[in-house]
Design a protein around this motif. Structure first.
Motif, mmCIF file in Angstrom:
data_model
loop_
_atom_site.group_PDB
_atom_site.id
_atom_site.type_symbol
_atom_site.label_atom_id
_atom_site.label_comp_id
_atom_site.label_asym_id
_atom_site.label_seq_id
_atom_site.Cartn_x
_atom_site.Cartn_y
_atom_site.Cartn_z
ATOM 1 N N ALA A 216 0.622 -1.378 -0.223
ATOM 2 C CA ALA A 216 -0.408 -0.337 0.056
ATOM 3 C C ALA A 216 0.574 1.549 0.258
ATOM 4 O O ALA A 216 0.195 1.881 -0.105
ATOM 5 C CB ALA A 216 -1.262 0.250 1.076
ATOM 6 N N GLU A 217 2.335 0.859 0.325
ATOM 7 C CA GLU A 217 2.638 2.706 0.392
ATOM 8 C C GLU A 217 3.071 2.556 -0.338
ATOM 9 O O GLU A 217 4.427 3.311 -0.973
ATOM 10 C CB GLU A 217 3.994 1.875 1.726
ATOM 11 N N ALA A 218 3.838 1.369 -1.370
ATOM 12 C CA ALA A 218 4.552 1.468 -3.049
ATOM 13 C C ALA A 218 4.029 2.885 -3.778
ATOM 14 O O ALA A 218 2.928 2.913 -4.069
ATOM 15 C CB ALA A 218 4.827 0.276 -3.951
ATOM 16 N N ARG A 219 4.996 3.660 -4.029
ATOM 17 C CA ARG A 219 4.661 5.364 -5.186
ATOM 18 C C ARG A 219 4.968 4.774 -6.232
ATOM 19 O O ARG A 219 6.432 4.203 -6.654
ATOM 20 C CB ARG A 219 5.156 6.282 -4.865
ATOM 21 N N ALA A 221 6.765 6.947 -9.388
ATOM 22 C CA ALA A 221 7.193 7.577 -9.815
ATOM 23 C C ALA A 221 6.578 8.391 -10.666
ATOM 24 O O ALA A 221 6.401 8.807 -12.274
ATOM 25 C CB ALA A 221 8.609 7.767 -10.543
ATOM 26 N N LEU A 222 6.416 9.749 -9.983
ATOM 27 C CA LEU A 222 4.710 10.958 -10.750
ATOM 28 C C LEU A 222 5.309 12.031 -9.378
ATOM 29 O O LEU A 222 5.318 12.089 -8.620
ATOM 30 C CB LEU A 222 3.543 9.763 -10.468
ATOM 31 N N ASN A 223 4.990 13.251 -10.641
ATOM 32 C CA ASN A 223 5.058 14.182 -9.881
ATOM 33 C C ASN A 223 3.915 14.769 -9.977
ATOM 34 O O ASN A 223 2.590 15.191 -10.410
ATOM 35 C CB ASN A 223 5.467 15.787 -10.859
ATOM 36 N N VAL A 224 2.872 13.982 -8.069
ATOM 37 C CA VAL A 224 2.250 14.241 -7.538
ATOM 38 C C VAL A 224 1.394 15.774 -7.899
ATOM 39 O O VAL A 224 0.113 15.931 -8.554
ATOM 40 C CB VAL A 224 1.782 14.297 -6.114
ATOM 41 N N ASP A 225 1.890 16.513 -7.606
ATOM 42 C CA ASP A 225 0.818 17.710 -8.124
ATOM 43 C C ASP A 225 0.450 18.113 -9.138
ATOM 44 O O ASP A 225 -0.524 18.721 -9.520
ATOM 45 C CB ASP A 225 2.250 18.902 -7.752
ATOM 46 N N SER A 226 1.355 17.932 -10.442
ATOM 47 C CA SER A 226 0.704 17.110 -11.304
ATOM 48 C C SER A 226 -0.492 16.898 -11.677
ATOM 49 O O SER A 226 -1.657 17.130 -13.291
ATOM 50 C CB SER A 226 1.431 16.885 -12.570
ATOM 51 N N LEU A 227 -1.471 16.604 -10.820
ATOM 52 C CA LEU A 227 -2.367 15.563 -10.782
ATOM 53 C C LEU A 227 -3.607 17.064 -10.494
ATOM 54 O O LEU A 227 -3.446 17.283 -9.668
ATOM 55 C CB LEU A 227 -2.433 14.211 -9.529
ATOM 56 N N LYS A 228 -4.586 17.053 -11.513
ATOM 57 C CA LYS A 228 -5.790 17.698 -11.687
ATOM 58 C C LYS A 228 -6.704 17.342 -11.748
ATOM 59 O O LYS A 228 -7.578 15.948 -11.719
ATOM 60 C CB LYS A 228 -5.896 18.867 -12.462
ATOM 61 N N PRO A 238 -6.012 -4.532 -7.592
ATOM 62 C CA PRO A 238 -6.694 -5.108 -6.711
ATOM 63 C C PRO A 238 -6.306 -5.568 -5.480
ATOM 64 O O PRO A 238 -7.560 -4.762 -4.352
ATOM 65 C CB PRO A 238 -7.685 -5.937 -7.453
ATOM 66 N N ASN A 239 -5.507 -5.476 -5.022
ATOM 67 C CA ASN A 239 -5.259 -5.715 -3.112
ATOM 68 C C ASN A 239 -3.835 -5.255 -3.276
ATOM 69 O O ASN A 239 -2.569 -5.602 -3.751
ATOM 70 C CB ASN A 239 -4.755 -7.303 -3.247
ATOM 71 N N PRO A 240 -3.441 -3.796 -2.631
ATOM 72 C CA PRO A 240 -4.899 -3.134 -1.604
ATOM 73 C C PRO A 240 -5.570 -2.458 -2.796
ATOM 74 O O PRO A 240 -4.676 -1.866 -3.201
ATOM 75 C CB PRO A 240 -4.328 -2.695 -0.701
ATOM 76 N N PRO A 241 -7.050 -2.032 -2.815
ATOM 77 C CA PRO A 241 -7.402 -1.037 -3.495
ATOM 78 C C PRO A 241 -7.426 0.267 -3.026
ATOM 79 O O PRO A 241 -6.537 0.742 -4.330
ATOM 80 C CB PRO A 241 -9.097 -1.318 -3.115
ATOM 81 N N ARG A 242 -7.457 0.665 -1.921
ATOM 82 C CA ARG A 242 -6.590 2.142 -1.869
ATOM 83 C C ARG A 242 -4.928 1.689 -1.955
ATOM 84 O O ARG A 242 -4.542 2.119 -0.782
ATOM 85 C CB ARG A 242 -7.595 1.962 -0.101
ATOM 86 N N THR A 243 -4.465 2.311 -2.890
ATOM 87 C CA THR A 243 -3.045 2.276 -3.757
ATOM 88 C C THR A 243 -2.787 3.377 -2.823
ATOM 89 O O THR A 243 -3.675 4.661 -2.668
ATOM 90 C CB THR A 243 -2.837 1.718 -4.736
ATOM 91 N N GLN A 244 -1.535 3.500 -3.263
ATOM 92 C CA GLN A 244 -0.395 4.953 -2.736
ATOM 93 C C GLN A 244 -0.984 6.034 -3.853
ATOM 94 O O GLN A 244 -1.584 7.097 -3.245
ATOM 95 C CB GLN A 244 0.758 5.528 -2.627
ATOM 96 N N LEU A 245 -1.749 5.488 -4.946
ATOM 97 C CA LEU A 245 -1.999 6.485 -6.370
ATOM 98 C C LEU A 245 -3.532 6.871 -5.981
ATOM 99 O O LEU A 245 -3.482 7.672 -5.728
ATOM 100 C CB LEU A 245 -2.098 6.068 -7.678
ATOM 101 N N ILE A 246 -4.365 5.820 -5.813
ATOM 102 C CA ILE A 246 -5.349 6.604 -5.327
ATOM 103 C C ILE A 246 -5.959 7.189 -4.473
ATOM 104 O O ILE A 246 -7.111 8.437 -4.312
ATOM 105 C CB ILE A 246 -6.475 5.623 -4.905
ATOM 106 N N ARG A 247 -4.974 6.929 -3.306
ATOM 107 C CA ARG A 247 -4.977 8.350 -1.912
ATOM 108 C C ARG A 247 -4.225 9.314 -2.462
ATOM 109 O O ARG A 247 -5.230 10.243 -2.057
ATOM 110 C CB ARG A 247 -4.240 7.829 -0.667
#
Ligand code: NDP
Length: 294
Positions: A216-219, A221-228, A238-247
């Motif tokens: 669930a902690e795996a990230r 390599a993405l500039n998170v601030d570029s998500l709009k 699917p496992n776990p469904p609430r990934t770091q990206l989703i959060r």
């Protein structure tokens, strides 16, 4: 209401102790929750079927398929690392598996094992519940089996532009070429080197890599601030469904799509192929949420 199984053992004409067998060949297999989801559907619909989750090494794949034939299995899923390798052991391919070049679902038809690909269709169905991909610009991380299936189905569904971001160049170029040659979408490849910045005009961002599986902690390599907030962000994990990206995407106000939706929808198609019954997706998702705590 689920159909009740007869428990009155005096009615011998209704007794049948031979279920139809389906299952999965993969390595690793222990992280894959498909068995729980599919068997929940079998129980709910009163289907006299079983689903066996098995761990099969690449060296044993041929023997596993031969075993399935010998035991008259109705069909089986293939997951990592067998989706391409299984093709040489089958009798034919369905249309999407032919274009995608990978099989995740094998179906016995007239005694022949036919390879299908339900991954991309499952993803597309859950995406379409949130956004119509027609004319949309997609950034997709990954170029493996899941990415190929998703890329092809989204392009065939009318997505106008796909940027394939992948670590390995050969796979990235191969998928980009496939999309440009086989669909009307425009695809470009970008080598994934350091934190990737999502272009502002992107409508849909997809993680189709295995990053986040059982971690669930795996990230990415993405500039998170570029998500709009106008972007839809989807993860195949699917496992776990609430990934770091989703959060991260939720924190940025994006609409998100977790990997359970794809898993349920590809499962519905597989069960339909094997049993002829359209399974209730809510029952399947509920079982997964029970396992993963929503
Ligand atoms: P593949 O092995 O075919 O592809 C893996 C992809 O992930 C490749 O693009 C690979 O890049 C990339 N990747 C893996 N590790 C890293 C890393 N550390 N850094 C950058 N890129 C990485 O796997 P699949 O495509 O079959 O499966 C991918 C994931 O999709 C799995 O985790 C699986 O659980 C999930 N999945 C989910 C489904 C669902 O229903 N929700 C259905 C099918 C799959 P490279 O080419 O550089 O190696």
């Amino acid at each position: 209401m689920p159909a009740a199984r007869n428990t009155n053992l005096t009615m011998s004409e209704e007794l049948n102790f031979l279920p139809s067998i389906t299952g999965s060949f993969a390595q690793p297999a222990a992280e894959n929750p498909t068995v729980e989801m599919v068997e929940a559907a079998y129980r709910h619909h009163g289907l006299h079927f079983r689903y066996l989750n098995t761990e099969v090494t690449p060296e044993n794949l041929a023997a596993a398929v031969a075993g399935a034939r010998a035991m008259n299995w109705v069909g089986f899923n293939c997951s990592i690392p067998h989706k391409i390798a299984v093709i040489e052991h089958l009798d034919g391919l369905g249309e999407s598996a032919t274009v995608i070049g990978a099989v995740n679902c094998v179906v016995r038809r007239d005694g022949q094992y036919i390879g299908e690909n339900t991954d991309g269709k499952g993803f597309l169905k859950s995406l379409q519940e949130i956004i119509d991909p027609t004319g949309k610009r997609i950034v997709m991380f990954g170029a493996g089996g899941a990415a190929r299936a998703i890329g092809v189905e989204c392009s065939l569904a009318g997505a106008s532009h796909l940027t394939i971001v992948n670590r390995g160049e050969a796979r990235g170029h191969k998928l980009t070429t496939l999309l440009n040659d086989q669909t009307s979408a425009k695809a470009v490849f970008e080598k994934w080197d350091g934190d990737y910045t999502i272009p502002e005009n992107t409508d849909v961002v997809i993680n189709a890599t295995s990053i986040g599986l059982a971690d669930a902690e795996a990230r990415l390599a993405l500039n998170v601030d570029s998500l709009k907030e106008n972007m839809v962000v989807a993860d195949v994990i699917p496992n776990p469904p609430r990934t770091q990206l989703i959060r991260d995407a939720e924190a940025k106000g994006c609409r998100v799509l977790d990997g359970l939706g794809m898993l349920v929808n590809q499962g519905i198609t597989g069960i339909e192929y094997w049993t002829g019954t359209t399974a209730d997706g809510a029952v399947m998702r509920a079982r997964l949420e029970e396992l993963f705590g929503g």
